[in-house]
Design an enzyme around this catalytic site. Structure first.
Site, PDB file in Angstrom:
ATOM      1  N   SER A  49      21.390 -28.328  32.915  1.00 42.33           N
ATOM      2  CA  SER A  49      21.167 -26.822  31.951  1.00 42.33           C
ATOM      3  C   SER A  49      22.028 -25.698  33.433  1.00 42.33           C
ATOM      4  O   SER A  49      22.341 -25.044  31.949  1.00 42.33           O
ATOM      5  CB  SER A  49      20.072 -26.575  31.088  1.00 42.33           C
ATOM      6  OG  SER A  49      19.214 -27.159  30.594  1.00 42.33           O
TER       7      SER A  49
ATOM      8  N   LYS B   8      21.261 -15.360  31.273  1.00 42.73           N
ATOM      9  CA  LYS B   8      20.642 -15.926  30.289  1.00 42.73           C
ATOM     10  C   LYS B   8      19.238 -15.759  29.786  1.00 42.73           C
ATOM     11  O   LYS B   8      18.681 -15.130  30.353  1.00 42.73           O
ATOM     12  CB  LYS B   8      20.398 -17.710  30.570  1.00 42.73           C
ATOM     13  CG  LYS B   8      20.101 -18.668  29.961  1.00 42.73           C
ATOM     14  CD  LYS B   8      20.156 -19.885  30.514  1.00 42.73           C
ATOM     15  CE  LYS B   8      19.189 -20.983  29.497  1.00 42.73           C
ATOM     16  NZ  LYS B   8      18.657 -22.769  30.246  1.00 42.73           N
TER      17      LYS B   8
ATOM     18  N   SER C 170      21.248 -26.743  28.250  1.00 43.61           N
ATOM     19  CA  SER C 170      20.484 -25.777  27.666  1.00 43.61           C
ATOM     20  C   SER C 170      21.414 -24.142  27.729  1.00 43.61           C
ATOM     21  O   SER C 170      21.399 -23.307  26.733  1.00 43.61           O
ATOM     22  CB  SER C 170      19.111 -25.261  27.474  1.00 43.61           C
ATOM     23  OG  SER C 170      19.119 -25.283  29.304  1.00 43.61           O
TER      24      SER C 170
HETATM   25  N1  GLN Z   1      19.097 -31.138  28.249  1.00 47.66           N
HETATM   26  C1  GLN Z   1      17.723 -31.813  28.942  1.00 47.66           C
HETATM   27  C2  GLN Z   1      16.737 -30.798  28.178  1.00 47.66           C
HETATM   28  O1  GLN Z   1      17.481 -31.006  27.000  1.00 47.66           O
HETATM   29  C3  GLN Z   1      17.990 -30.329  30.039  1.00 47.66           C
HETATM   30  C4  GLN Z   1      17.581 -28.945  30.085  1.00 47.66           C
HETATM   31  C5  GLN Z   1      17.417 -27.679  31.236  1.00 47.66           C
HETATM   32  O2  GLN Z   1      17.572 -28.120  32.222  1.00 47.66           O
HETATM   33  N2  GLN Z   1      17.072 -26.517  30.476  1.00 47.66           N
HETATM   34  O3  GLN Z   1      15.466 -30.913  28.228  1.00 47.66           O
END
Ligand code: GLN
Length: 480
Positions: free
Chosen positions: A178, A79, A154
């Site tokens: 994420s 990532k 994400s």
């Molecule tokens: N979807 C969550 C956010 O927008 C989690 C993001 C993540 O785990 N990096 O913060």
């Protein structure tokens, strides 16, 4: 060589039988990934040179008759919030369009020391903020299972490449869901280890008390192998844990009969029918394996989203302050004064979601609101963690859905941030408590969209989590 069907075990076998060399495999994997990538936009960059160099080192070990590392020759995607020396790392942000890190993340170092071949960097929501990969400055990722849908976020790119078969395994990061949510949307395995189990050194910080690095894979065993390689104390991250790392594979095949599973009632109320049906069928499968299922209660669950969006944004507003146009980032070209340069660089570089979170985080940390919001959220976080501690006195593992719904259509939720935030309603609690959690495939909806089941265990209970997930995957026929 059937690249999209490869697993770590298959790579090992092919190399051992001299069916292919590590360099040939790296080249073939890169060729296939480049050919497929326009369909999904999951890779932002291919690291050909680095991949070939790593593969050459593996071939040299083979030629010398040395014992190979557990990831020898395995094509891996990382990532783009995890830094790679000499290889551009953008965090899905325009601000870091030209950032070339001078060092490797510890996870990356350990992967390469184990023979892993990093073939590219994957697309993600900007600074890992999002649930659909639509917040990337480099365009959304399309879900390989249904190209008009999001892969989740994400770590959308990391979920998509494993589902598409353009990497054997990948690395993601998880702050509030994420890894698990994209794994669930793409129909692959995704693991968020205990907080501190994997070093965060070289993971670009979003919310430091919640950030984790973890693996994506097509089966539980591959995910466990990748975690095994990365786990353990690192002097470069003082929050990394010294607890010994057990041999995760040793738990596979051990019977799960008598294991106590808790189903928190708060996670099943109002759950969309098809997702609920799949999860209930998954629970029935566990019962058939001899697990004892108990209804439990985790009474602070409904405060999780509000708590997370105070703590995570507060930490983000501090962490993102370093992107000021002086170091790391692109600098605005047309500013007359220093403060003008800061504001213009930030204003032009950050996308809308990052700006929203910086503003929210700055607000909850401001002097008049610090106690009312930030301190209160920290207290509620302790209560949520207590819910888990209490539950793990009664049961060995908790099972829940990963997401209330399967992959949604691209554009469907972009205009309503609250709807988007609700995607993580079942994953944020585990993140706040810092316990290990994972998504394991649990069948598909009538439309063929994957549904993931979440398994959580107590701190450093990864072994039991993998044991249960492996038994479930075998019983359900979900293993690749
Ligand atoms: N979807 C969550 C956010 O927008 C989690 C993001 C993540 O785990 N990096 O913060």
């Amino acid at each position: 060589m059937n690249i999209p069907a490869l697993t770590i075990g298959a790579v090992k076998k092919s190399l051992a039988e001299k069916e292919i060399s590590a360099v040939e495999l790296a080249q073939e994997a890169l060729r296939f990934a480049k050919e497929e990538n326009p369909k999904t936009n999951a890779y932002l960059l291919f690291s050909d040179e680095r991949a070939v160099a790593a593969a050459q080192a593996v071939d040299a070990q083979i030629a010398r008759g040395e014992t190979l590392g557990p990831l020898a020759g395995v094509p891996i995607a990382v990532k783009d919030v995890i830094v790679t020396k000499g290889v551009r790392t953008t965090c899905g942000s325009k601000l870091l369009e030209h950032y070339i890190p001078p060092y490797d993340a510890t996870a990356v170092q350990r992967i390469e020391a184990a023979g892993g071949v990093i073939i590219g960097k994957t697309n993600c929501d900007e600074f890992a903020m999002g649930s659909s990969n639509e917040n990337s400055a480099y365009g959304p990722v399309r879900n390989p299972v249904a190209l008009d849908r999001v892969p989740g976020g994400s770590s959308g790119g990391s979920g998509a490449v494993v589902a598409q078969g353009t990497a054997v395994v990948s690395l993601g990061s998880d702050t509030g869901g994420s890894i698990r949510q994209p794994a669930s949307f793409c129909g692959v395995v995704g693991v968020t280890p205990t907080y501190g189990r994997v070093s965060r050194y070289g993971l670009v910080a979003f919310a430091s008390s919640l950030d984790h690095i973890g693996p994506f894979a097509r089966n539980v065993s591959d995910a466990a192998t990748l975690l095994q390689v990365m786990a353990g104390r690192d002097a470069m991250d003082m929050t990394s844990a010294a607890a010994p790392v057990p041999d995760y594979a040793a738990s596979f095949g051990k019977p799960v009969k008598g294991m106590k599973i808790g189903l928190p009632k708060e996670y099943f109320e109002g759950l969309a029918s098809e997702t609920g049906d799949r999860i209930r069928a998954g629970v029935a499968l566990l019962e058939q394996q001899g697990c004892e299922v108990h209804e439990i209660s985790m009474p602070h669950t409904s405060y999780a989203i509000a708590t997370y969006y105070i703590i995570a944004t507060a930490e983000a507003s501090a962490n993102l302050a370093r992107y000021d146009g002086v170091r790391y980032t692109t600098r605005s070209a047309n500013s007359a004064t220093l403060s003008d340069m800061y504001t213009k660089s930030r204003g032009e570089g950050f996308g809308d979601e990052c700006k929203r979170r910086i503003m929210l985080g700055t607000y909850v940390l401001s002097s008049g609101y610090y106690d009312a919001y930030y301190i209160k959220a920290q207290r509620v976080r302790s209560l949520i963690a207590k819910d888990f501690a209490n539950a793990f006195e009664q049961v060995d593992a908790i099972v829940t859905p990963v997401s209330p719904f399967p992959a949604f259509r691209i554009g469907e939720k972009t205009s309503d941030p609250i709807q988007m935030y609700l995607s993580d309603i079942y994953t944020i609690t585990g993140s706040l408590a810092g316990v290990p959690c994972m998504s394991v495939p649990c069948g598909v909806t009538g439309e063929g969209l994957p549904v993931g089941m979440q398994i959580l265990t107590k701190h450093f209970g990864e072994e039991k989590m993998f044991q249960l997930a492996h038994a479930f995957e075998q019983a359900g026929g979900f293993a690749v």
